[in-house]
Design a protein around this motif. Structure first.
Motif, PDB file in Angstrom:
ATOM      1  N   LEU A  68     159.661 108.116  65.880  1.00  0.00           N
ATOM      2  CA  LEU A  68     159.342 109.612  65.461  1.00  0.00           C
ATOM      3  C   LEU A  68     158.426 109.572  64.195  1.00  0.00           C
ATOM      4  O   LEU A  68     157.316 110.622  64.284  1.00  0.00           O
ATOM      5  CB  LEU A  68     160.668 110.243  65.021  1.00  0.00           C
ATOM      6  N   LYS A  69     158.531 108.645  63.441  1.00  0.00           N
ATOM      7  CA  LYS A  69     157.707 108.571  62.163  1.00  0.00           C
ATOM      8  C   LYS A  69     155.966 108.522  62.784  1.00  0.00           C
ATOM      9  O   LYS A  69     155.311 108.797  62.047  1.00  0.00           O
ATOM     10  CB  LYS A  69     157.960 107.351  61.373  1.00  0.00           C
ATOM     11  N   ALA A  70     155.769 107.583  63.622  1.00  0.00           N
ATOM     12  CA  ALA A  70     154.613 107.517  64.004  1.00  0.00           C
ATOM     13  C   ALA A  70     153.952 108.688  64.706  1.00  0.00           C
ATOM     14  O   ALA A  70     152.695 109.019  64.366  1.00  0.00           O
ATOM     15  CB  ALA A  70     154.439 106.528  65.205  1.00  0.00           C
ATOM     16  N   VAL A  71     154.854 109.427  65.351  1.00  0.00           N
ATOM     17  CA  VAL A  71     154.422 110.657  66.057  1.00  0.00           C
ATOM     18  C   VAL A  71     153.959 111.628  64.970  1.00  0.00           C
ATOM     19  O   VAL A  71     152.949 112.348  64.570  1.00  0.00           O
ATOM     20  CB  VAL A  71     155.387 111.171  66.878  1.00  0.00           C
ATOM     21  N   LEU A  72     154.888 111.746  63.927  1.00  0.00           N
ATOM     22  CA  LEU A  72     154.759 112.612  62.695  1.00  0.00           C
ATOM     23  C   LEU A  72     153.359 112.187  61.692  1.00  0.00           C
ATOM     24  O   LEU A  72     152.728 113.273  61.508  1.00  0.00           O
ATOM     25  CB  LEU A  72     156.063 112.958  61.838  1.00  0.00           C
ATOM     26  N   ASP A  73     153.233 111.074  61.706  1.00  0.00           N
ATOM     27  CA  ASP A  73     152.151 110.719  61.072  1.00  0.00           C
ATOM     28  C   ASP A  73     150.733 111.184  61.766  1.00  0.00           C
ATOM     29  O   ASP A  73     149.715 111.442  61.243  1.00  0.00           O
ATOM     30  CB  ASP A  73     152.051 109.017  60.890  1.00  0.00           C
ATOM     31  N   ARG A  74     150.763 111.029  63.325  1.00  0.00           N
ATOM     32  CA  ARG A  74     149.519 111.424  63.968  1.00  0.00           C
ATOM     33  C   ARG A  74     149.524 113.096  63.597  1.00  0.00           C
ATOM     34  O   ARG A  74     148.367 113.385  63.695  1.00  0.00           O
ATOM     35  CB  ARG A  74     149.808 111.222  65.318  1.00  0.00           C
ATOM     36  N   VAL A  75     150.285 113.771  63.654  1.00  0.00           N
ATOM     37  CA  VAL A  75     150.220 115.386  63.270  1.00  0.00           C
ATOM     38  C   VAL A  75     149.673 115.458  62.008  1.00  0.00           C
ATOM     39  O   VAL A  75     148.914 116.187  61.858  1.00  0.00           O
ATOM     40  CB  VAL A  75     151.735 115.795  63.441  1.00  0.00           C
ATOM     41  N   GLN A  76     150.185 114.901  61.038  1.00  0.00           N
ATOM     42  CA  GLN A  76     149.704 114.864  59.763  1.00  0.00           C
ATOM     43  C   GLN A  76     148.178 114.562  59.553  1.00  0.00           C
ATOM     44  O   GLN A  76     147.347 115.012  59.220  1.00  0.00           O
ATOM     45  CB  GLN A  76     150.459 114.178  58.693  1.00  0.00           C
ATOM     46  N   PHE A 109     170.630 113.160  54.632  1.00  0.00           N
ATOM     47  CA  PHE A 109     169.286 112.363  54.179  1.00  0.00           C
ATOM     48  C   PHE A 109     168.953 112.143  55.593  1.00  0.00           C
ATOM     49  O   PHE A 109     169.471 112.093  56.747  1.00  0.00           O
ATOM     50  CB  PHE A 109     169.705 110.957  53.772  1.00  0.00           C
ATOM     51  N   LEU A 110     167.483 112.176  55.881  1.00  0.00           N
ATOM     52  CA  LEU A 110     166.802 111.663  56.977  1.00  0.00           C
ATOM     53  C   LEU A 110     165.993 110.368  56.738  1.00  0.00           C
ATOM     54  O   LEU A 110     165.305 110.122  55.881  1.00  0.00           O
ATOM     55  CB  LEU A 110     165.740 112.668  57.345  1.00  0.00           C
ATOM     56  N   ASP A 111     166.584 109.298  57.462  1.00  0.00           N
ATOM     57  CA  ASP A 111     165.785 107.822  57.436  1.00  0.00           C
ATOM     58  C   ASP A 111     164.856 107.862  58.590  1.00  0.00           C
ATOM     59  O   ASP A 111     165.196 107.723  59.760  1.00  0.00           O
ATOM     60  CB  ASP A 111     167.020 106.944  57.678  1.00  0.00           C
ATOM     61  N   LEU A 112     163.474 108.190  58.202  1.00  0.00           N
ATOM     62  CA  LEU A 112     162.341 108.586  59.338  1.00  0.00           C
ATOM     63  C   LEU A 112     162.338 107.250  60.121  1.00  0.00           C
ATOM     64  O   LEU A 112     162.301 107.302  61.427  1.00  0.00           O
ATOM     65  CB  LEU A 112     161.240 109.315  58.691  1.00  0.00           C
ATOM     66  N   PRO A 113     162.219 106.006  59.508  1.00  0.00           N
ATOM     67  CA  PRO A 113     161.780 104.847  60.097  1.00  0.00           C
ATOM     68  C   PRO A 113     162.918 104.460  61.165  1.00  0.00           C
ATOM     69  O   PRO A 113     162.473 103.982  62.239  1.00  0.00           O
ATOM     70  CB  PRO A 113     161.617 103.936  59.061  1.00  0.00           C
ATOM     71  N   ARG A 114     163.972 104.769  60.862  1.00  0.00           N
ATOM     72  CA  ARG A 114     165.232 104.458  61.629  1.00  0.00           C
ATOM     73  C   ARG A 114     165.675 105.543  62.452  1.00  0.00           C
ATOM     74  O   ARG A 114     166.651 105.596  63.349  1.00  0.00           O
ATOM     75  CB  ARG A 114     166.554 103.917  60.731  1.00  0.00           C
ATOM     76  N   ASP A 115     165.160 107.128  62.504  1.00  0.00           N
ATOM     77  CA  ASP A 115     165.384 107.764  63.236  1.00  0.00           C
ATOM     78  C   ASP A 115     166.656 108.248  63.180  1.00  0.00           C
ATOM     79  O   ASP A 115     167.411 108.574  64.428  1.00  0.00           O
ATOM     80  CB  ASP A 115     164.811 107.789  64.628  1.00  0.00           C
ATOM     81  N   SER A 163     154.381 116.280  74.592  1.00  0.00           N
ATOM     82  CA  SER A 163     155.174 115.580  73.674  1.00  0.00           C
ATOM     83  C   SER A 163     156.421 114.963  73.888  1.00  0.00           C
ATOM     84  O   SER A 163     156.882 114.156  73.202  1.00  0.00           O
ATOM     85  CB  SER A 163     155.435 117.034  72.797  1.00  0.00           C
ATOM     86  N   ARG A 164     157.308 115.046  74.934  1.00  0.00           N
ATOM     87  CA  ARG A 164     158.513 114.754  75.297  1.00  0.00           C
ATOM     88  C   ARG A 164     157.953 113.183  75.608  1.00  0.00           C
ATOM     89  O   ARG A 164     158.945 112.336  75.182  1.00  0.00           O
ATOM     90  CB  ARG A 164     158.987 115.276  76.453  1.00  0.00           C
ATOM     91  N   VAL A 165     157.261 112.928  76.369  1.00  0.00           N
ATOM     92  CA  VAL A 165     156.782 111.635  76.693  1.00  0.00           C
ATOM     93  C   VAL A 165     156.208 110.842  75.569  1.00  0.00           C
ATOM     94  O   VAL A 165     156.689 109.614  75.195  1.00  0.00           O
ATOM     95  CB  VAL A 165     155.483 111.534  77.761  1.00  0.00           C
ATOM     96  N   TRP A 166     155.478 111.530  74.577  1.00  0.00           N
ATOM     97  CA  TRP A 166     155.015 110.950  73.382  1.00  0.00           C
ATOM     98  C   TRP A 166     156.373 110.376  72.341  1.00  0.00           C
ATOM     99  O   TRP A 166     156.245 109.476  72.060  1.00  0.00           O
ATOM    100  CB  TRP A 166     154.295 111.901  72.365  1.00  0.00           C
ATOM    101  N   LEU A 167     157.445 111.258  72.275  1.00  0.00           N
ATOM    102  CA  LEU A 167     158.414 110.994  71.469  1.00  0.00           C
ATOM    103  C   LEU A 167     159.260 109.737  72.254  1.00  0.00           C
ATOM    104  O   LEU A 167     160.140 109.294  71.426  1.00  0.00           O
ATOM    105  CB  LEU A 167     159.415 112.350  71.460  1.00  0.00           C
ATOM    106  N   ARG A 168     159.326 109.645  73.749  1.00  0.00           N
ATOM    107  CA  ARG A 168     160.074 108.416  74.072  1.00  0.00           C
ATOM    108  C   ARG A 168     159.193 107.204  73.985  1.00  0.00           C
ATOM    109  O   ARG A 168     159.977 106.162  73.851  1.00  0.00           O
ATOM    110  CB  ARG A 168     160.056 108.838  75.556  1.00  0.00           C
ATOM    111  N   ALA A 169     157.921 107.147  73.880  1.00  0.00           N
ATOM    112  CA  ALA A 169     157.130 106.003  73.809  1.00  0.00           C
ATOM    113  C   ALA A 169     156.729 105.440  72.503  1.00  0.00           C
ATOM    114  O   ALA A 169     156.607 104.414  72.153  1.00  0.00           O
ATOM    115  CB  ALA A 169     155.545 106.270  74.354  1.00  0.00           C
ATOM    116  N   ARG A 170     156.995 106.416  71.364  1.00  0.00           N
ATOM    117  CA  ARG A 170     156.714 106.025  69.888  1.00  0.00           C
ATOM    118  C   ARG A 170     157.738 106.364  69.088  1.00  0.00           C
ATOM    119  O   ARG A 170     158.459 107.348  69.311  1.00  0.00           O
ATOM    120  CB  ARG A 170     155.369 106.643  69.679  1.00  0.00           C
TER     121      ARG A 170
END
Length: 216
Positions: free
Chosen positions: A114-122, A21-27, A105-112
């Protein structure tokens, strides 16, 4: 008739006879105990084992009004080709752009989260979709990131690299699949980008080791 669905933000796949399982909100990734694993298999098959009460209490499952059952991640077309090792000649500007986007992208992943980042990609994919890029365009993009990885190591940077690739493709109007996959023994997670059945930023033999658990 009561059905069951996963809590929002959870996705799963079956690897080597086990559910992952992947729990995206809890990364985080996790597996169930062997007993719970078998019980979850029963739930998918339409049964309601005693374990369901504990799963509802712990927030793994939620009840639905119809006979819904959890569905594993649906992967895109099986990869049959890769652009990773193409010898397309690219400019220094393209390579520098790939390095810059990967770093962003590395900065983005540290700042936000993961779910929020993937939502922006979608969202980016949905807002720009509709352009069919040429093979030459995609090959140049893939070569740019490959060259960037040779200049500044991309080891353990598959997520940041794939985010950069997917974002750039989506910005150009393409509809890439950003794929998170897992394998067991030992556990490992990986990320890559596909356009149709072509892997853009990884080797074919590498991604075939992983089972998709999330497709964006």
């Amino acid at each position: 008739m009561t059905g069951y669905a996963l809590r929002k933000g959870l996705t799963f796949c079956r690897v080597d006879g086990r559910f992952v399982f992947l729990d995206l909100p809890r990364d985080r990734y996790f597996c169930l105990s062997p007993i719970a694993d078998q019980a979850f298999l029963d739930v998918i098959a339409g049964e309601s084992p005693a374990w369901v009460a504990a799963a509802l209490r712990d927030g793994l499952l939620r009840e639905t009004a119809d006979d819904t059952r959890p569905v594993a991640c649906i992967p895109p077309a099986p990869p049959r080709g890769s652009l990773h090792d193409n010898n397309q000649i690219v400019s220094r500007t393209s390579v520098l752009g790939a390095l810059t986007r990967r770093a962003a992208s590395r900065v983005w992943l540290r700042a936000r989260p993961l779910k929020a980042v993937l939502d922006r990609v979608q969202e980016r994919k949905s807002s720009r979709a509709g352009v069919e890029l040429s093979v030459a365009q995609i090959s140049r993009l893939a070569a740019s990131y490959r060259r960037a990885g040779m200049l500044v190591s991309a080891h353990d940077q598959c997520l940041a690299t794939s985010l950069a690739v997917a974002w750039q493709l989506a910005s150009l109007g393409a509809t890439p699949h950003l794929i998170l996959g897992v394998k067991l023994h030992p556990f490992q997670a990986h990320c890559w980008v596909q356009l149709g059945d072509v892997v853009v930023n990884d080797q074919l033999d590498a991604v075939r080791l992983f089972t998709p658990i999330l497709v964006v």
